[in-house]
Design a protein around this motif. Structure first.
Motif, PDB file in Angstrom:
ATOM      1  N   LEU A 113       1.135  -1.355  -0.211  1.00 34.77           N
ATOM      2  CA  LEU A 113       0.361   0.091  -0.027  1.00 34.77           C
ATOM      3  C   LEU A 113       0.917   1.489   0.126  1.00 34.77           C
ATOM      4  O   LEU A 113       0.690   2.472  -0.046  1.00 34.77           O
ATOM      5  CB  LEU A 113      -1.057  -0.036   0.962  1.00 34.77           C
ATOM      6  CG  LEU A 113      -1.394  -0.895   0.984  1.00 34.77           C
ATOM      7  CD1 LEU A 113      -2.886  -0.974   2.539  1.00 34.77           C
ATOM      8  CD2 LEU A 113      -3.047  -0.546  -0.243  1.00 34.77           C
ATOM      9  N   LEU A 172      -0.889   4.960  -0.924  1.00 30.52           N
ATOM     10  CA  LEU A 172      -2.001   4.428  -0.849  1.00 30.52           C
ATOM     11  C   LEU A 172      -1.993   4.937   1.543  1.00 30.52           C
ATOM     12  O   LEU A 172      -2.609   5.170   2.325  1.00 30.52           O
ATOM     13  CB  LEU A 172      -2.776   3.403  -0.620  1.00 30.52           C
ATOM     14  CG  LEU A 172      -2.963   3.203  -2.385  1.00 30.52           C
ATOM     15  CD1 LEU A 172      -3.824   1.949  -2.207  1.00 30.52           C
ATOM     16  CD2 LEU A 172      -4.339   4.301  -2.249  1.00 30.52           C
ATOM     17  N   ARG A 195       0.524   6.949  -9.769  1.00 28.93           N
ATOM     18  CA  ARG A 195      -0.595   6.286  -9.624  1.00 28.93           C
ATOM     19  C   ARG A 195      -1.565   4.974 -11.457  1.00 28.93           C
ATOM     20  O   ARG A 195      -1.760   4.513 -11.312  1.00 28.93           O
ATOM     21  CB  ARG A 195      -2.165   6.277  -8.979  1.00 28.93           C
ATOM     22  CG  ARG A 195      -1.964   6.412  -7.852  1.00 28.93           C
ATOM     23  CD  ARG A 195      -3.266   6.712  -7.265  1.00 28.93           C
ATOM     24  NE  ARG A 195      -2.808   6.966  -5.780  1.00 28.93           N
ATOM     25  CZ  ARG A 195      -3.170   7.605  -4.687  1.00 28.93           C
ATOM     26  NH1 ARG A 195      -4.153   8.340  -4.836  1.00 28.93           N
ATOM     27  NH2 ARG A 195      -2.587   7.313  -3.486  1.00 28.93           N
ATOM     28  N   GLN A 243      -9.675   2.738  -1.686  1.00 29.38           N
ATOM     29  CA  GLN A 243      -7.927   2.552  -2.241  1.00 29.38           C
ATOM     30  C   GLN A 243      -8.064   2.031  -3.186  1.00 29.38           C
ATOM     31  O   GLN A 243      -7.092   2.394  -4.577  1.00 29.38           O
ATOM     32  CB  GLN A 243      -7.453   1.397  -0.903  1.00 29.38           C
ATOM     33  CG  GLN A 243      -7.731   2.653   0.332  1.00 29.38           C
ATOM     34  CD  GLN A 243      -6.945   0.817   1.136  1.00 29.38           C
ATOM     35  OE1 GLN A 243      -7.024   0.047   1.177  1.00 29.38           O
ATOM     36  NE2 GLN A 243      -5.891   1.817   2.241  1.00 29.38           N
ATOM     37  N   LEU A 298      -8.846   5.104  -5.736  1.00 27.11           N
ATOM     38  CA  LEU A 298      -7.522   6.259  -5.958  1.00 27.11           C
ATOM     39  C   LEU A 298      -6.576   4.871  -6.933  1.00 27.11           C
ATOM     40  O   LEU A 298      -5.840   6.295  -7.839  1.00 27.11           O
ATOM     41  CB  LEU A 298      -7.411   6.298  -4.322  1.00 27.11           C
ATOM     42  CG  LEU A 298      -7.786   7.519  -3.721  1.00 27.11           C
ATOM     43  CD1 LEU A 298      -7.212   6.897  -1.702  1.00 27.11           C
ATOM     44  CD2 LEU A 298      -8.085   8.621  -3.957  1.00 27.11           C
ATOM     45  N   SER A 299      -6.468   3.995  -6.781  1.00 25.96           N
ATOM     46  CA  SER A 299      -4.936   3.167  -7.138  1.00 25.96           C
ATOM     47  C   SER A 299      -5.429   3.157  -8.782  1.00 25.96           C
ATOM     48  O   SER A 299      -4.507   3.436  -9.805  1.00 25.96           O
ATOM     49  CB  SER A 299      -5.186   1.693  -7.084  1.00 25.96           C
ATOM     50  OG  SER A 299      -5.009   1.518  -5.098  1.00 25.96           O
TER      51      SER A 299
END
Lengths: 330, 271, 214
Positions: free
Chosen positions: B53, B58, B95, C199, C202-203
Motif C-alpha cells: 500500500l 495509499l 498511480r 483505495q 484511488l489506485s
C-alpha cells in the motif's frame, strides 16, 4: 413507513418533491465538496448496507411479530447528515425501482420524511444530545433519542402532508396526528432499540469508525444544537401539553381561545379531568377522547421508553467501555 | 536483468505505524529494477499488504532515522517510483505507473458492468473515449475475456472477477504491478491462466503471496518479510530451498523443490 | 446466488420486457397520475385501469401468485393508514375517503409493480440518466446496486456461520442480541470494505470525479 401512491394528492407530491430535490441536491453538493473523496464510496456502501439491514428481522419482545431497522439516524451518525440523507434517498429509490416499495409519485415525500427529516433532522437531535452528554455514552444516548424522534417526526410530517392532500376531507387532523404518532412511537421504540444496539456495539468494537463522523462539523453543529433542542422540546411539549390544550377538532383555534379566555376562568387541568371522567366503553368515545388518549399514550410511553433505554444503554456502555470514556465531549 | 541501472522502485528505511500505535514496518529498504519480478513472502501479519500500500501512496510511512551519527536531515519520503517521491503532488503520475491488484476482487470491481470497470482507470487518466474503448477491448482480450463488456460482475465466477480486476489495472498500462495474493481462492485452472497472463506481462512486478509455487515460477528474486522487517532478500531458489530460513518465518520449502522438480516445468503432460 | 430476488421477473423476455424503458416509465406514471387525479366517483374508469394493469401483468408473464403475495404484504399497512380516517371520527364517517385511498394505493402499486418487473434495474438507471437525473446520483445508485449483491452475500454467509454456532431454543433476548450483533458486524465490515474500495479507486487514478464512457 413507505408512503404508497394514492395517499397524497399530486400537488402535495410535487411540492414535497421540490423540497426533497432541493435538500438532496444540497446534500450531494456537500458530499462532492468534502475534503475526502472517501465519502462517495462510503455513502454508496452505507446505502447498500441499510438496504440489506432493513431486511433483517428483529424479533419483538412479547409479541409474535418482527421489526426492522429503518436506518436514517444510523446512516447519519456513521457518515454524517449529508451522506446519511443521500444514502437513505438511494435506498428509497432502489426499493421503489426494484420492489415497487413506496410510490413513484410519493418518492419526494418519502425522501423528505425519511431522508431529510429522518437523517438530517435525526442528526441534529443526535448532535444536541452529544453536547449534553459527553463521551461514548453520549453517542449511544444520542442515537437512541434521535432514532425515536426521527420516526415520530416523520410520521407527524406524513400527517401534515396527508391533511394538505385532502383539504376538508372528512377527518380530524389532530386525531389522525395522534393516531399516527402514537402508532409510530411504538415503531420508534423498535428503531431506537435497534439503532442504539448497533451503535453501542460498533462504539465498543471500533470506536474510530464512529468518532470521526460523529464530531459535529461546521454548520450542522450550530444549527444542530438549536434544531435539536428545539425539536426535543417541541416533541415533549406536543406529547404532554397537546392533549390538555387541544379542545375540539380545530386545535389551533382552540389553543388560542383557551390561552386568551379559558385559562383566566378555570385552569385547564380541571377541564380535562371533567372530560376524562365521562368515557364508558362504546358510549362516550368522542374523537376528543381518542385524541387525548392516544396523544398521551404516545407521549408518556415514548418518553418512558426513551428514559428506560438511555438508562439501559448507559449500563451496557459502561460495562463494555471501562477505560475509553471521556475526552470526547464538546 | 535484475538491478538494472534505473530502478523503477526505491524503498529506503521505510517505517510505518498503524494509527493504533502498533508497528507495522521497520526500516524496510529494497530496490526493484525495470521489468524485474520480485516475490514478497512471509507469514500472515508480516506487513506484506501494508508494504504494497506504500508503493502508490495509499499509506505514507516515514523514513526512519539512519542509525549512527546524525546526518543532515534526510528527505522525509522513503519511497520513490522512477525517481519521483511518493507525495500527494506526484500521486496522479505515480498511480498511472503503479498498478495495484487487490486481494478481494469485489473491492476493486465497483462499476455496474465489466466494460465500465475496465474503462475506469483510462477515463481517470484522461484518455479520449475512442482510445479508452480500444484499451478496454484490448485488455479484456489479454486476460481472455473478450466480449465481456456488458456482463455484470455479480454474474461472473471468482476467477473471472479477478481477471476483470487485472484487466482494469492493465488498461492503465502500468510499469510496475503491485499484486496482493493474486492466486488466492482460485481453482487450479484459473490460477494457471493468471500465471500465464502475468508471465506475458512486461511490467515490473511485486507479488505478495503465500503461494510459494507461484512465487517460484514467476519471480527471479524474493524478499522474506516477517514482523515488519526484511529478513532475507535474494534469488528465489536459494531462499525458498533454505529450510531453516523458511521454518523460522512460518513458511515451508515448496514441494517442487523438495521433490526436485524444476520450477516452470510441468512433469505431467498438459493436454 | 443468494440474491436473485433482487430482480426476479425483470429479466424476462416478453413483448413488454422489450419496450424501451423510458416509454414504460412514462406510461406507468401516466396511469398512476390518472388513478390519483380521477375522483373515485368515476369508478368505472378505475375499473378499466385495473383491467388494463392486470392485462399488462398477464402479457408480461408475471404470475398471479406473486402479485397476490405482494398485495398481501402491502394491504395491512394501507388498511391501517386508511382506517385512521374513519377512526378519527369515531367511525361515524370518512369511509368514502378511506376506501378511495385503499383502491388508489392498490392500483398504483400494481402499476409500479408491472414497471419494475418488466425492466431490469440497469435499464431503469440508463432511463433515469436520459430523463435528467444528476450524474453523481446515478453513479451512486449504480455503485449501491453493485454492492447490494456483495453485502447480501456477506449477510448470507454470516447468517450461515451464526446458525452453525447456535443450537436449540434461545431466549428472545439472545435472539435479539445476536441479530443486533449481526447487523453491527455487517456495518463494520461494510465500512472496512468501503475503505478498501476507496483505495482501489484511488489506485486507478480517481480524483473524486466520475467519468463515463458514453
Amino acid at each position: 413507513m413507505h408512503i404508497a401512491d394514492g395517499f397524497l394528492s399530486p400537488e402535495v407530491c410535487v411540492a414535497t418533491g421540490v423540497v426533497a430535490a432541493g435538500a438532496l441536491a444540497y446534500s450531494l453538493r456537500q458530499l462532492e465538496q468534502t475534503v475526502s473523496s472517501r465519502t462517495i464510496p462510503l455513502t454508496g456502501m452505507l446505502a447498500a448496507l441499510i438496504f440489506a439491514g432493513q431486511m433483517v428481522k428483529f424479533p419483538l419482545p412479547f409479541v409474535p411479530a418482527y421489526g426492522h431497522l429503518l436506518g436514517g439516524v444510523l446512516a447519519a451518525i456513521v457518515a454524517g447528515p449529508w451522506a446519511g440523507c443521500v444514502a437513505i434517498s438511494l435506498v428509497l429509490l432502489l426499493q421503489m425501482a426494484l420492489f415497487a416499495d413506496g410510490g413513484w409519485l410519493s418518492y419526494g415525500a418519502n425522501v423528505l420524511n425519511m431522508g431529510v427529516v429522518g437523517s438530517i433532522g435525526g442528526y441534529a437531535v443526535f448532535a444536541a444530545v452529544r453536547r449534553l452528554v459527553p463521551g461514548h455514552r453520549g453517542i449511544v444516548f444520542g442515537s437512541v433519542v434521535a432514532a425515536w424522534v426521527s420516526v415520530v417526526a416523520a410520521s407527524a410530517l406524513f400527517c401534515i402532508e396527508f391533511a394538505l392532500s385532502h383539504p376538508g376531507g372528512g377527518f380530524s387532523l389532530p386525531t389522525v396526528v395522534a393516531l399516527m404518532t402514537s402508532f409510530h412511537s411504538l415503531i420508534g421504540v423498535g428503531e431506537a432499540l435497534i439503532t442504539g444496539g448497533i451503535i453501542s456495539y460498533v462504539v465498543a468494537q471500533r470506536p474510530d469508525l464512529i468518532d470521526a463522523a460523529a464530531r459535529p462539523a461546521g454548520a450542522v453543529a450550530g444549527v444542530g444544537r438549536l434544531v435539536g433542542i428545539g425539536s426535543v422540546a417541541a416533541l415533549l411539549i406536543a406529547a404532554f401539553v397537546a392533549p390538555f390544550a387541544t379542545e375540539g377538532a380545530d386545535g389551533l383555534e382552540a389553543v388560542a381561545k383557551q390561552a386568551a379566555f379559558d385559562s383566566l376562568e378555570h385552569p385547564p387541568r380541571v377541564l380535562v379531568l371533567d372530560d376524562y371522567s365521562v368515557p364508558l366503553p362504546g358510549v362516550g368515545l368522542s374523537h376528543q377522547f381518542w385524541q387525548r388518549l392516544s396523544v398521551s399514550v404516545a407521549g408518556v410511553f415514548g418518553t418512558g421508553c426513551i428514559l428506560g433505554m438511555t438508562w439501559m444503554f448507559g449500563r451496557l456502555v459502561k460495562r463494555t467501555l471501562p477505560a475509553t470514556e471521556g475526552g470526547h465531549g464538546g | 536483468m535484475s538491478h538494472a541501472s534505473v530502478p523503477i522502485l526505491k524503498v529506503e528505511h521505510l517505517s510505518y505505524r498503524y494509527p493504533t500505535g502498533q508497528t507495522a514496518l521497520t526500516d524496510v529498504s529494497f530496490l526493484v529494477g525495470m521489468h524485474e519480478v520480485v516475490g514478497l513472502v512471509g507469514p500472515n501479519g508480516a506487513g506484506k499488504t501494508t508494504l504494497l500500500l506504500h508503493l502508490n501512496g495509499l499509506l505514507t510511512g516515514v523514513r526512519a532515522a539512519t542509525p549512527g551519527p546524525a546526518t543532515s536531515p534526510e528527505p522525509a519520503h522513503a519511497v520513490e517510483v522512477l525517481g519521483m517521491q511518493v507525495v500527494p503532488a506526484n500521486f496522479p503520475e505515480i498511480r498511472r505507473i503503479v498498478g495495484f491488484l487487490f486481494q478481494d476482487p469485489d473491492d476493486q470491481l465497483f462499476c455496474p458492468t465489466v466494460g465500465d470497470d475496465v474503462a475506469f482507470g483510462p477515463l481517470n487518466l484522461g484518455f479520449p473515449r475512442d482510445e479508452v474503448r480500444s484499451r478496454v477491448s484490448r485488455t479484456l482480450e489479454a486476460v481472455g475475456l473478450t466480449g465481456f463488456e456488458n456482463r455484470v460482475p455479480q454474474q461472473l465466477s471468482f476467477g473471472e472477477r479477478r481477471r476483470v480486476c487485472l484487466a482494469g489495472v492493465l488498461a492503465c498500462e502500468p510499469d510496475l504491478l503491485a499484486l496482493d495474493e493474486p492466486s488466492s481462492n482460485l481453482d487450479p485452472r484459473s490460477r494457471r491462466r493468471l500465471i500465464d497472463i502475468l508471465k506475458a506481462c512486461q511490467a515490473a512486478q511485486v507479488v505478495a503471496s503465500h503461494d510459494l509455487e507461484l512465487i517460484l515460477e514467476l519471480c527471479g528474486r524474493v524478499i522474506v518479510l516477517d514482523q515488519g522487517r526484511i529478513q532475507a532478500d535474494g534469488p528465489t531458489r536459494d531462499l525458498l530451498s533454505n529450510e531453516r530460513l523458511m521454518r523460522s518465518h512460518g513458511l515451508e520449502v515448496p514441494l517442487s523443490i523438495q521433490y526436485g522438480l524444476e520450477a516452470g516445468v510441468r512433469p505431467v503432460s498438459d493436454p | 446466488m443468494a440474491v436473485d430476488f433482487l430482480d426476479r421477473y425483470s429479466r424476462g423476455s416478453t413483448w413488454c420486457h422489450r419496450w424501451p424503458a423510458r416509454l414504460k416509465i412514462v406510461l406507468t406514471l401516466a396511469v398512476i397520475v390518472a388513478v390519483v387525479l380521477l375522483p373515485i366517483s368515476l369508478w368505472p374508469i378505475h375499473g378499466c385501469l385495473a383491467c388494463l394493469i392486470f392485462a399488462a401483468h398477464a402479457v408480461a408473464d408475471i404470475p398471479l401468485s406473486y402479485l397476490l403475495r405482494r398485495v398481501a404484504l402491502l394491504l395491512p399497512v394501507v388498511l391501517l393508514m386508511a382506517l385512521c380516517v374513519p377512526l378519527s371520527r369515531g367511525f361515524s364517517g370518512g369511509w368514502e375517503l378511506a376506501s378511495a385511498l385503499v383502491a388508489r394505493a392498490l392500483l398504483t402499486f400494481l402499476a409500479a409493480l408491472w414497471l419494475v418487473n418488466t425492466t431490469p434495474f440497469d435499464r431503469l438507471l440508463a432511463a433515469f440518466r436520459q430523463l435528467g437525473m444528476p450524474r453523481s446520483f446515478v453513479v451512486l445508485l449504480a455503485f449501491t446496486y453493485r454492492y447490494l449483491f456483495v453485502v447480501f452475500d456477506e449477510l448470507a454467509r454470516m447468517r450461515t456461520a451464526q446458525r452453525a454456532r447456535t443450537f436449540g431454543r434461545r431466549s428472545p433476548w439472545a435472539v435479539w442480541n445476536s441479530t443486533v450483533q449481526l447487523v453491527a458486524m455487517l456495518l463494520i465490515r461494510s465500512l472496512n470494505r468501503s475503505e478498501r474500495v476507496h483505495q482501489a479507486m484511488l489506485s486507478r487514478g480517481w480524483q473524486g470525479e466520475f467519468r463515463t464512457i458514453d
